[in-house]
Design an enzyme around this catalytic site. Structure first.
Site, mmCIF file in Angstrom:
data_model
loop_
_atom_site.group_PDB
_atom_site.id
_atom_site.type_symbol
_atom_site.label_atom_id
_atom_site.label_comp_id
_atom_site.label_asym_id
_atom_site.label_seq_id
_atom_site.Cartn_x
_atom_site.Cartn_y
_atom_site.Cartn_z
ATOM 1 N N GLY A 1 18.519 21.787 -70.447
ATOM 2 C CA GLY A 1 17.549 23.281 -71.124
ATOM 3 C C GLY A 1 16.658 23.182 -70.856
ATOM 4 O O GLY A 1 15.242 23.829 -70.028
ATOM 5 N N PHE A 2 15.891 21.872 -72.322
ATOM 6 C CA PHE A 2 14.236 22.433 -71.829
ATOM 7 C C PHE A 2 13.439 20.705 -71.764
ATOM 8 O O PHE A 2 14.212 20.017 -72.865
ATOM 9 C CB PHE A 2 14.097 22.865 -73.076
ATOM 10 C CG PHE A 2 15.117 24.355 -73.514
ATOM 11 C CD1 PHE A 2 16.062 24.757 -73.702
ATOM 12 C CD2 PHE A 2 13.822 25.397 -72.408
ATOM 13 C CE1 PHE A 2 16.417 25.259 -74.070
ATOM 14 C CE2 PHE A 2 14.902 26.689 -72.533
ATOM 15 C CZ PHE A 2 15.952 27.410 -73.282
ATOM 16 N N HIS B 1 19.560 17.193 -60.157
ATOM 17 C CA HIS B 1 19.972 17.608 -61.341
ATOM 18 C C HIS B 1 20.747 18.749 -61.110
ATOM 19 O O HIS B 1 19.969 20.009 -61.850
ATOM 20 C CB HIS B 1 19.303 17.373 -62.201
ATOM 21 C CG HIS B 1 20.020 17.334 -63.950
ATOM 22 N ND1 HIS B 1 18.587 16.859 -65.282
ATOM 23 C CD2 HIS B 1 21.364 17.808 -64.337
ATOM 24 C CE1 HIS B 1 20.379 16.911 -66.230
ATOM 25 N NE2 HIS B 1 21.255 16.839 -65.742
ATOM 26 N N ASP C 1 17.561 11.187 -68.239
ATOM 27 C CA ASP C 1 17.522 12.623 -68.835
ATOM 28 C C ASP C 1 16.659 12.859 -69.799
ATOM 29 O O ASP C 1 18.183 13.356 -70.768
ATOM 30 C CB ASP C 1 18.209 13.272 -67.822
ATOM 31 C CG ASP C 1 16.763 14.433 -68.084
ATOM 32 O OD1 ASP C 1 17.549 15.172 -66.433
ATOM 33 O OD2 ASP C 1 15.979 14.634 -67.988
ATOM 34 N N GLY C 2 15.277 12.995 -70.690
ATOM 35 C CA GLY C 2 15.801 13.700 -71.804
ATOM 36 C C GLY C 2 14.682 12.669 -72.683
ATOM 37 O O GLY C 2 14.739 11.938 -72.703
ATOM 38 N N GLY D 1 8.987 13.365 -67.742
ATOM 39 C CA GLY D 1 8.437 14.209 -68.555
ATOM 40 C C GLY D 1 7.731 14.553 -69.417
ATOM 41 O O GLY D 1 6.254 13.876 -69.193
ATOM 42 N N ASP E 1 14.901 20.227 -61.705
ATOM 43 C CA ASP E 1 16.314 20.838 -63.021
ATOM 44 C C ASP E 1 16.422 22.259 -62.187
ATOM 45 O O ASP E 1 15.580 22.760 -61.812
ATOM 46 C CB ASP E 1 15.292 20.941 -63.949
ATOM 47 C CG ASP E 1 15.562 19.340 -64.959
ATOM 48 O OD1 ASP E 1 14.397 18.652 -65.306
ATOM 49 O OD2 ASP E 1 16.377 18.813 -64.535
ATOM 50 N N GLY F 1 10.791 18.695 -73.938
ATOM 51 C CA GLY F 1 9.998 18.618 -74.833
ATOM 52 C C GLY F 1 10.649 18.521 -76.511
ATOM 53 O O GLY F 1 10.587 18.709 -77.185
ATOM 54 N N HIS G 1 12.578 14.197 -59.483
ATOM 55 C CA HIS G 1 13.628 15.026 -60.168
ATOM 56 C C HIS G 1 13.729 16.742 -60.300
ATOM 57 O O HIS G 1 12.552 16.492 -60.826
ATOM 58 C CB HIS G 1 13.587 14.814 -61.942
ATOM 59 C CG HIS G 1 14.727 14.746 -62.503
ATOM 60 N ND1 HIS G 1 15.832 14.340 -62.086
ATOM 61 C CD2 HIS G 1 15.341 15.855 -63.405
ATOM 62 C CE1 HIS G 1 17.198 14.878 -62.878
ATOM 63 N NE2 HIS G 1 16.051 15.011 -64.280
#
Ligand code: DX5
Ligand code: ZN
Length: 220
Positions: free
Chosen positions: A142-143, A66, A176-177, A198, A35, A145, A33
């Site tokens: 965006g981030f 992505h 995703d996330g 992640g 980003d 965590g 993936h």
């Protein structure tokens, strides 16, 4: 439908990238993936075209791009898209969504449309015939965590029903996330097929062990 893992390369330890890619290859990871962020659509900057070109020299694992950028049609040509790569663009990021999706398929990529947590599924109503899948964001882009937006768990189920209702039973759903082992199990049960792994699970400690744990969590 198959359940696939796509490690989030922005979460990698860049000082042992080669070793980690070897683990992914031995572990049968289906995608990597990538980003891509422009600091406007998403409040961060991430992974450029040169990084991806270099990465492609060192592994045959297909990339899962992505694009979290404004007007992805402008930046897409800078990236190497190989047959079978996934390329996700956000429904919220361009007024020419159908054109961008065909740009992707013309280059041999698998066009996916991505939707943020607050974007209704109806936003993809007019492009279901031009996609191979939907990327359902389970956090705001965006981030790494971040905490799961809980409503997106049910949104996966509703997206599956939405696609099936339009004769797109073969379209995939990627999430995703905050794909932790616990969240991944629920997401898989609700119909997700591709899991962006992640810091919530895969990169927390021993990657080889976590890969096996993630495989178990998503298998149903
Ligand atoms: C979110 C990123 C992902 C992911 C990272 O913008 O696209 O790479 O959230 O994984 P987690 O959420 O587990 O740190
Ligand atoms: Zn992503």
């Amino acid at each position: 439908m198959k359940k696939m893992i796509s490690p989030s390369m922005m979460c990698c330890d860049f000082f042992s990238l080669g070793k980690q890619i070897e683990i992914f290859e031995n572990g049968g990871v289906e995608y990597l993936h990538i980003d891509i962020m422009d600091g406007h659509f998403a409040p961060n900057i991430a992974l450029g075209a040169d990084f991806c070109k270099e990465l492609k020299k060192h592994t045959r694992i297909p990339l899962d791009y992505h694009f979290m950028v404004e007007k992805p049609e402008n930046i897409l040509p800078a990236y190497d898209i190989s047959e079978g790569d996934i390329v996700s663009v956000h429904a919220e990021s361009t007024v020419h969504l159908q054109r961008v999706l065909t740009m992707i398929s013309d280059r041999g990529g698998q066009p996916f449309v991505a939707i943020n947590p607050a974007t209704p599924i109806s936003a993809i109503e007019e492009v279901t015939d031009y996609i191979d899948g939907v990327l359902v964001m389970s956090v705001n882009p965006g981030f790494a965590g971040q905490k799961l937006v809980a409503s997106t768990l049910d949104k996966i189920k509703r997206t599956r029903a939405f696609l099936d209702g339009r004769g797109r039973e073969n379209a995939l759903i990627e999430v995703d996330g905050n794909v932790s082992f616990e969240n991944a199990k629920i997401m898989s049960g609700n119909g997700a097929n591709i899991f962006v792994a992640g810091t919530s699970g895969l990169f927390r400690g021993n990657i080889e062990e976590n890969l096996a744990t993630m495989r178990k969590a998503i298998a149903i």
